[in-house]
Write a protein that holds these residues in place. Structure first.
Motif, short mmCIF file in Angstrom:
data_model
loop_
_atom_site.label_atom_id
_atom_site.label_comp_id
_atom_site.label_asym_id
_atom_site.label_seq_id
_atom_site.Cartn_x
_atom_site.Cartn_y
_atom_site.Cartn_z
N LEU A 81 0.87 -1.18 0.00
CA LEU A 81 0.00 0.00 0.00
C LEU A 81 0.90 1.22 0.00
O LEU A 81 1.74 1.39 0.89
CB LEU A 81 -0.91 0.01 1.23
CG LEU A 81 -1.80 1.25 1.41
CD1 LEU A 81 -2.81 1.35 0.27
CD2 LEU A 81 -2.52 1.21 2.75
N HIS A 82 0.73 2.10 -0.99
CA HIS A 82 1.55 3.29 -1.14
C HIS A 82 0.73 4.51 -0.73
O HIS A 82 -0.45 4.62 -1.07
CB HIS A 82 2.00 3.45 -2.60
CG HIS A 82 2.71 2.25 -3.15
ND1 HIS A 82 4.08 2.14 -3.18
CD2 HIS A 82 2.22 1.09 -3.68
CE1 HIS A 82 4.42 0.97 -3.72
NE2 HIS A 82 3.30 0.32 -4.03
N TYR A 83 1.40 5.43 -0.01
CA TYR A 83 0.73 6.65 0.46
C TYR A 83 1.64 7.83 0.20
O TYR A 83 2.83 7.81 0.55
CB TYR A 83 0.43 6.54 1.96
CG TYR A 83 -0.13 7.79 2.57
CD1 TYR A 83 -1.45 8.18 2.33
CD2 TYR A 83 0.65 8.60 3.40
CE1 TYR A 83 -1.97 9.33 2.90
CE2 TYR A 83 0.14 9.74 3.97
CZ TYR A 83 -1.16 10.11 3.72
OH TYR A 83 -1.66 11.26 4.27
N ARG A 84 1.09 8.88 -0.42
CA ARG A 84 1.86 10.07 -0.75
C ARG A 84 1.13 11.29 -0.22
O ARG A 84 -0.10 11.37 -0.31
CB ARG A 84 2.07 10.19 -2.26
CG ARG A 84 2.94 9.10 -2.86
CD ARG A 84 3.14 9.29 -4.34
NE ARG A 84 4.00 8.26 -4.92
CZ ARG A 84 4.35 8.20 -6.20
NH1 ARG A 84 3.88 9.12 -7.04
NH2 ARG A 84 5.13 7.23 -6.64
N ALA A 85 1.89 12.26 0.31
CA ALA A 85 1.29 13.48 0.86
C ALA A 85 2.34 14.58 0.83
O ALA A 85 3.53 14.34 0.66
CB ALA A 85 0.79 13.25 2.30
N GLY A 86 1.86 15.83 1.02
CA GLY A 86 2.76 16.96 1.09
C GLY A 86 2.70 17.83 -0.15
O GLY A 86 2.53 17.33 -1.27
N ILE A 87 2.84 19.15 0.06
CA ILE A 87 2.83 20.10 -1.05
C ILE A 87 4.26 20.52 -1.37
O ILE A 87 4.74 20.30 -2.48
CB ILE A 87 1.97 21.33 -0.69
CG1 ILE A 87 0.53 20.91 -0.38
CG2 ILE A 87 1.99 22.35 -1.82
CD1 ILE A 87 -0.36 22.06 0.08
N VAL A 88 4.94 21.12 -0.42
CA VAL A 88 6.33 21.55 -0.63
C VAL A 88 7.28 20.40 -0.31
O VAL A 88 8.15 20.04 -1.10
CB VAL A 88 6.65 22.79 0.22
CG1 VAL A 88 8.10 23.21 0.03
CG2 VAL A 88 5.70 23.93 -0.14
N PHE A 89 7.11 19.83 0.88
CA PHE A 89 7.94 18.70 1.31
C PHE A 89 7.13 17.43 1.11
O PHE A 89 6.25 17.10 1.91
CB PHE A 89 8.38 18.87 2.77
CG PHE A 89 9.15 20.12 3.03
CD1 PHE A 89 10.50 20.21 2.73
CD2 PHE A 89 8.51 21.23 3.57
CE1 PHE A 89 11.21 21.37 2.97
CE2 PHE A 89 9.21 22.40 3.81
CZ PHE A 89 10.56 22.47 3.51
N ARG A 90 7.42 16.72 0.05
CA ARG A 90 6.67 15.52 -0.29
C ARG A 90 7.16 14.34 0.56
O ARG A 90 8.35 14.19 0.83
CB ARG A 90 6.86 15.17 -1.77
CG ARG A 90 6.36 16.24 -2.73
CD ARG A 90 4.87 16.20 -2.84
NE ARG A 90 4.42 14.96 -3.46
CZ ARG A 90 3.14 14.63 -3.59
NH1 ARG A 90 2.20 15.42 -3.11
NH2 ARG A 90 2.78 13.51 -4.18
#
Length: 281
Positions: A81-90
């Protein structure tokens, strides 16, 4: 190893605002620190300037929320399961299905009214949350995870069918509310710990005769409630059911939780029986 995408999506739109209370509190504290100056500035400013400032703040907040929501996503493949988040710092996380020990749903009281919940994953003794997911969305993702945790690579069921199948699972144990209340009342150790906290504050106040010590007494009321009365709604309705490849536990009166324990990831079973519980069996 396979990168075939089974499910993918984004978290609920309310997710970016789950920590908005901290920003709001900081703004309130900053405003009240120089309250007379702010009142004077508001009274001396024209109405159109105040309206423009309010519109700019609202647009900036909406833009941040939308951008943060678009940048947060998850993807379930055949083995992770992959999870990605963040605007400037990904930030990017990967949860191997083979290493997952538990997968459970946490529904806080306010989240139940908003139709959202938290998916909690336990890997190597550490927990990580995906907050927040829609209720139906979380049910589909959890069923897909459970199918792979049990070694079944079949396609995930729709949310309605998954809920129907869960109701047919055999119940192994259900703790009645009266039994839970009696067992908590007989847990003298927890009550003695709570009373020791309160007694320590009261004795300090009696020795020092300082009113400020009473604030410390008020501070221990939260931990006292957590160790005593809060345990009944926390464990209310505790039910253990058989599940594919493991067990399923459901409990909670206000904040409901649903946990799944895998056979292959269970390391030990420990039984504890306090002294006053033994005669009750």
């Amino acid at each position: 190893m396979t990168d075939e995408i089974v499910l993918e999506g984004r978290l609920h739109p309310v997710t970016p605002w789950r920590r908005a209370w901290a920003v709001t509190l900081a703004v309130v504290v900053f405003t009240f620190r120089d309250l007379p100056e702010w009142v004077h500035a508001v009274r001396s400013s024209p109405w159109w300037a105040l309206a423009a400032a309010a519109a700019a703040v609202s647009l900036a907040g909406a833009a941040y929320g939308f951008t943060s929501w678009r940048a947060t996503s998850y993807r379930l493949t055949g083995d992770a399961l992959h999870y990605r988040a963040g605007i400037v710092f990904r930030s990017s996380r990967r949860y191997e299905i083979a290493h997952l020990q538990e997968a459970d749903i946490h529904r806080p009281l306010l989240g139940r009214f908003l139709g959202v919940c938290t998916l909690r994953l336990s890997v190597a003794g550490k927990s990580s949350d995906l907050a927040y997911l829609g209720t139906a969305q979380c049910a589909v993702l959890l069923e897909a995870l459970r199918a792979r945790m049990a070694g079944d690579l079949a396609d995930p069921e729709p949310a309605g069918q998954a809920a129907a199948n869960r109701t047919g699972q055999p119940v192994l144990l259900r703790v009645r509310p009266a039994t839970l209340a009696l067992s908590l009342l007989l847990d003298v150790h927890a009550f003695l710990q709570a009373l020791a906290l309160l007694a320590g504050c009261l004795v300090t106040y009696w020795l020092l005769q300082e009113p400020v010590v009473l604030f410390s007494a008020a501070a221990v009321l939260g931990p006292m409630w957590h160790m005593t009365g809060a345990r009944w709604p926390r464990w209310h309705g505790w039910t253990l059911s058989a599940a594919p490849g493991g067990f399923r536990a459901d409990f909670g009166l206000f904040n409901t939780r649903h946990q799944t324990f895998r056979h292959r990831r269970t390391q030990a079973l420990i039984l504890e029986q306090p002294l006053l519980w033994r005669r009750r069996g």
